[in-house]
Design a protein around this motif. Structure first.
Motif, PDB file in Angstrom:
ATOM      1  N   TRP A 153     -41.956  49.855 -16.926  1.00 16.88           N
ATOM      2  CA  TRP A 153     -41.910  48.423 -16.651  1.00 16.88           C
ATOM      3  C   TRP A 153     -40.660  48.059 -15.885  1.00 16.88           C
ATOM      4  O   TRP A 153     -39.589  48.593 -16.142  1.00 16.88           O
ATOM      5  CB  TRP A 153     -41.945  47.631 -17.959  1.00 16.88           C
ATOM      6  CG  TRP A 153     -43.304  47.604 -18.569  1.00 16.88           C
ATOM      7  CD1 TRP A 153     -43.790  48.440 -19.536  1.00 16.88           C
ATOM      8  CD2 TRP A 153     -44.353  46.697 -18.256  1.00 16.88           C
ATOM      9  NE1 TRP A 153     -45.086  48.101 -19.823  1.00 16.88           N
ATOM     10  CE2 TRP A 153     -45.460  47.036 -19.063  1.00 16.88           C
ATOM     11  CE3 TRP A 153     -44.469  45.624 -17.357  1.00 16.88           C
ATOM     12  CZ2 TRP A 153     -46.658  46.342 -18.996  1.00 16.88           C
ATOM     13  CZ3 TRP A 153     -45.672  44.937 -17.299  1.00 16.88           C
ATOM     14  CH2 TRP A 153     -46.750  45.293 -18.107  1.00 16.88           C
ATOM     15  N   ILE A 154     -40.801  47.130 -14.955  1.00 16.28           N
ATOM     16  CA  ILE A 154     -39.674  46.506 -14.275  1.00 16.28           C
ATOM     17  C   ILE A 154     -39.485  45.164 -14.970  1.00 16.28           C
ATOM     18  O   ILE A 154     -40.427  44.377 -15.059  1.00 16.28           O
ATOM     19  CB  ILE A 154     -39.969  46.287 -12.774  1.00 16.28           C
ATOM     20  CG1 ILE A 154     -40.202  47.635 -12.085  1.00 16.28           C
ATOM     21  CG2 ILE A 154     -38.820  45.514 -12.114  1.00 16.28           C
ATOM     22  CD1 ILE A 154     -40.703  47.494 -10.653  1.00 16.28           C
ATOM     23  N   GLU A 155     -38.274  44.928 -15.473  1.00 17.48           N
ATOM     24  CA  GLU A 155     -38.013  43.690 -16.203  1.00 17.48           C
ATOM     25  C   GLU A 155     -37.264  42.701 -15.318  1.00 17.48           C
ATOM     26  O   GLU A 155     -36.490  43.100 -14.440  1.00 17.48           O
ATOM     27  CB  GLU A 155     -37.178  43.985 -17.450  1.00 17.48           C
ATOM     28  CG  GLU A 155     -37.899  44.865 -18.442  1.00 17.48           C
ATOM     29  CD  GLU A 155     -37.047  45.199 -19.655  1.00 17.48           C
ATOM     30  OE1 GLU A 155     -35.820  44.945 -19.637  1.00 17.48           O
ATOM     31  OE2 GLU A 155     -37.601  45.731 -20.620  1.00 17.48           O
ATOM     32  N   ASN A 156     -37.460  41.415 -15.580  1.00 11.05           N
ATOM     33  CA  ASN A 156     -36.686  40.394 -14.865  1.00 11.05           C
ATOM     34  C   ASN A 156     -35.341  40.222 -15.554  1.00 11.05           C
ATOM     35  O   ASN A 156     -35.041  40.901 -16.545  1.00 11.05           O
ATOM     36  CB  ASN A 156     -37.462  39.078 -14.750  1.00 11.05           C
ATOM     37  CG  ASN A 156     -37.791  38.466 -16.095  1.00 11.05           C
ATOM     38  OD1 ASN A 156     -37.157  38.745 -17.120  1.00 11.05           O
ATOM     39  ND2 ASN A 156     -38.790  37.602 -16.114  1.00 11.05           N
ATOM     40  N   ASP A 157     -34.522  39.302 -15.067  1.00  7.19           N
ATOM     41  CA  ASP A 157     -33.175  39.138 -15.624  1.00  7.19           C
ATOM     42  C   ASP A 157     -33.162  38.503 -17.009  1.00  7.19           C
ATOM     43  O   ASP A 157     -32.124  38.434 -17.644  1.00  7.19           O
ATOM     44  CB  ASP A 157     -32.268  38.378 -14.666  1.00  7.19           C
ATOM     45  CG  ASP A 157     -32.779  36.991 -14.326  1.00  7.19           C
ATOM     46  OD1 ASP A 157     -33.936  36.662 -14.671  1.00  7.19           O
ATOM     47  OD2 ASP A 157     -32.026  36.230 -13.696  1.00  7.19           O
ATOM     48  N   ARG A 158     -34.314  38.077 -17.509  1.00  6.64           N
ATOM     49  CA  ARG A 158     -34.425  37.550 -18.869  1.00  6.64           C
ATOM     50  C   ARG A 158     -34.945  38.615 -19.840  1.00  6.64           C
ATOM     51  O   ARG A 158     -35.214  38.329 -20.995  1.00  6.64           O
ATOM     52  CB  ARG A 158     -35.341  36.325 -18.886  1.00  6.64           C
ATOM     53  CG  ARG A 158     -34.771  35.141 -18.096  1.00  6.64           C
ATOM     54  CD  ARG A 158     -35.727  33.964 -17.999  1.00  6.64           C
ATOM     55  NE  ARG A 158     -37.034  34.285 -17.441  1.00  6.64           N
ATOM     56  CZ  ARG A 158     -37.308  34.441 -16.139  1.00  6.64           C
ATOM     57  NH1 ARG A 158     -36.335  34.359 -15.257  1.00  6.64           N
ATOM     58  NH2 ARG A 158     -38.529  34.708 -15.730  1.00  6.64           N
ATOM     59  N   GLY A 159     -35.119  39.848 -19.331  1.00  4.32           N
ATOM     60  CA  GLY A 159     -35.594  40.944 -20.169  1.00  4.32           C
ATOM     61  C   GLY A 159     -37.099  40.942 -20.370  1.00  4.32           C
ATOM     62  O   GLY A 159     -37.615  41.696 -21.185  1.00  4.32           O
ATOM     63  N   GLU A 160     -37.823  40.139 -19.605  1.00  4.79           N
ATOM     64  CA  GLU A 160     -39.282  40.069 -19.718  1.00  4.79           C
ATOM     65  C   GLU A 160     -39.918  41.082 -18.766  1.00  4.79           C
ATOM     66  O   GLU A 160     -39.428  41.299 -17.660  1.00  4.79           O
ATOM     67  CB  GLU A 160     -39.778  38.661 -19.355  1.00  4.79           C
ATOM     68  CG  GLU A 160     -39.187  37.577 -20.212  1.00  4.79           C
ATOM     69  CD  GLU A 160     -39.371  36.186 -19.620  1.00  4.79           C
ATOM     70  OE1 GLU A 160     -39.247  35.227 -20.396  1.00  4.79           O
ATOM     71  OE2 GLU A 160     -39.607  36.055 -18.403  1.00  4.79           O
ATOM     72  N   ARG A 161     -41.012  41.676 -19.213  1.00  2.00           N
ATOM     73  CA  ARG A 161     -41.741  42.616 -18.359  1.00  2.00           C
ATOM     74  C   ARG A 161     -42.397  41.841 -17.221  1.00  2.00           C
ATOM     75  O   ARG A 161     -43.230  40.977 -17.449  1.00  2.00           O
ATOM     76  CB  ARG A 161     -42.791  43.349 -19.170  1.00  2.00           C
ATOM     77  CG  ARG A 161     -42.184  44.290 -20.178  1.00  2.00           C
ATOM     78  CD  ARG A 161     -43.239  44.964 -21.008  1.00  2.00           C
ATOM     79  NE  ARG A 161     -42.662  46.065 -21.758  1.00  2.00           N
ATOM     80  CZ  ARG A 161     -43.359  46.886 -22.502  1.00  2.00           C
ATOM     81  NH1 ARG A 161     -44.669  46.732 -22.613  1.00  2.00           N
ATOM     82  NH2 ARG A 161     -42.765  47.856 -23.133  1.00  2.00           N
ATOM     83  N   ALA A 162     -42.012  42.164 -15.993  1.00  4.28           N
ATOM     84  CA  ALA A 162     -42.512  41.436 -14.823  1.00  4.28           C
ATOM     85  C   ALA A 162     -43.544  42.253 -14.041  1.00  4.28           C
ATOM     86  O   ALA A 162     -44.564  41.723 -13.620  1.00  4.28           O
ATOM     87  CB  ALA A 162     -41.349  41.048 -13.916  1.00  4.28           C
ATOM     88  N   TYR A 163     -43.263  43.534 -13.837  1.00  4.87           N
ATOM     89  CA  TYR A 163     -44.152  44.414 -13.080  1.00  4.87           C
ATOM     90  C   TYR A 163     -44.175  45.780 -13.740  1.00  4.87           C
ATOM     91  O   TYR A 163     -43.216  46.192 -14.376  1.00  4.87           O
ATOM     92  CB  TYR A 163     -43.676  44.573 -11.633  1.00  4.87           C
ATOM     93  CG  TYR A 163     -43.697  43.288 -10.860  1.00  4.87           C
ATOM     94  CD1 TYR A 163     -44.864  42.840 -10.259  1.00  4.87           C
ATOM     95  CD2 TYR A 163     -42.554  42.508 -10.748  1.00  4.87           C
ATOM     96  CE1 TYR A 163     -44.892  41.645  -9.564  1.00  4.87           C
ATOM     97  CE2 TYR A 163     -42.564  41.312 -10.055  1.00  4.87           C
ATOM     98  CZ  TYR A 163     -43.743  40.886  -9.463  1.00  4.87           C
ATOM     99  OH  TYR A 163     -43.768  39.699  -8.785  1.00  4.87           O
ATOM    100  N   LYS A 164     -45.282  46.471 -13.554  1.00  4.12           N
ATOM    101  CA  LYS A 164     -45.426  47.824 -14.081  1.00  4.12           C
ATOM    102  C   LYS A 164     -45.649  48.766 -12.909  1.00  4.12           C
ATOM    103  O   LYS A 164     -46.422  48.468 -12.000  1.00  4.12           O
ATOM    104  CB  LYS A 164     -46.622  47.893 -15.024  1.00  4.12           C
ATOM    105  CG  LYS A 164     -46.856  49.249 -15.642  1.00  4.12           C
ATOM    106  CD  LYS A 164     -48.072  49.196 -16.551  1.00  4.12           C
ATOM    107  CE  LYS A 164     -48.375  50.539 -17.158  1.00  4.12           C
ATOM    108  NZ  LYS A 164     -49.600  50.464 -17.988  1.00  4.12           N
ATOM    109  N   VAL A 165     -44.952  49.905 -12.933  1.00  7.03           N
ATOM    110  CA  VAL A 165     -45.193  50.955 -11.953  1.00  7.03           C
ATOM    111  C   VAL A 165     -45.995  52.036 -12.653  1.00  7.03           C
ATOM    112  O   VAL A 165     -45.570  52.584 -13.661  1.00  7.03           O
ATOM    113  CB  VAL A 165     -43.873  51.529 -11.390  1.00  7.03           C
ATOM    114  CG1 VAL A 165     -44.159  52.679 -10.432  1.00  7.03           C
ATOM    115  CG2 VAL A 165     -43.074  50.446 -10.701  1.00  7.03           C
TER     116      VAL A 165
END
Length: 170
Positions: free
Chosen positions: A29-41
């Protein structure tokens, strides 16, 4: 865990990525700056060509990152909705790590800096569209991608995955 913020800079989006992320068959997972999962590779296993799928948080494909075979130099194509959006390849000139990014329907970009150590910038027409840095994190094997405001974050993240793939080959 937040990113360092620079004063007087327009805020863009910031993402947290894992170094050495590109093992085929591995997902992360790629997380945003709030620690939320934003994108998955999603690293697709058992393919002739190295392939990664960038998915949004709901599992919808936003980009397909796929090695191009049968070319003089290594290239990776980024496809969106079946069409090539960009092609990333190592630049032929220069001592430093440099990559050329041919964008199909827009101005071409380039990436330069210390790509292997995840300290580089992606530019278009002299303007920085993204900054990649390990210095933002204390966690080993992590780095950040800061995408400038108004830029296409999924495309920039796909470009970052492509560059990482081109620099981690055996």
């Amino acid at each position: 865990m937040g990113f360092l913020r620079h004063r007087n800079e327009p805020e863009g989006e910031r993402f947290h990525m894992r170094e050495k992320l590109l093992a085929i068959g591995d997902d992360f997972w790629i997380e945003n700056d709030r620690g939320e999962r934003a994108y998955k590779v999603n690293g697709k296993a058992l393919r002739i060509r190295q392939t990664f799928i960038l998915e949004d948080a709901s599992g919808d494909e936003v980009a397909r990152i796929q090695e191009r075979k049968l070319s003089i130099r290594d290239k990776i194509a980024i496809k969106r909705q079946g069409d090539t959006a960009a092609t990333v390849h190592k630049a032929l000139i220069g001592i430093r790590d440099r990559f050329a990014i041919d964008v199909e329907h827009g101005a071409d970009m380039k990436a330069h800096g210390n790509v292997v150590d995840h300290e580089y910038e992606i530019e278009r027409d002299g303007d920085t569209v993204a900054t990649v840095s390990k210095k933002w994190f204390r966690i080993r094997e992590s780095y950040g991608v800061e995408v400038a405001a108004g830029e296409d974050a999924p495309l920039i993240l796909a470009i970052t995955v492509a560059i990482d793939s081109l620099t981690t080959r055996d």
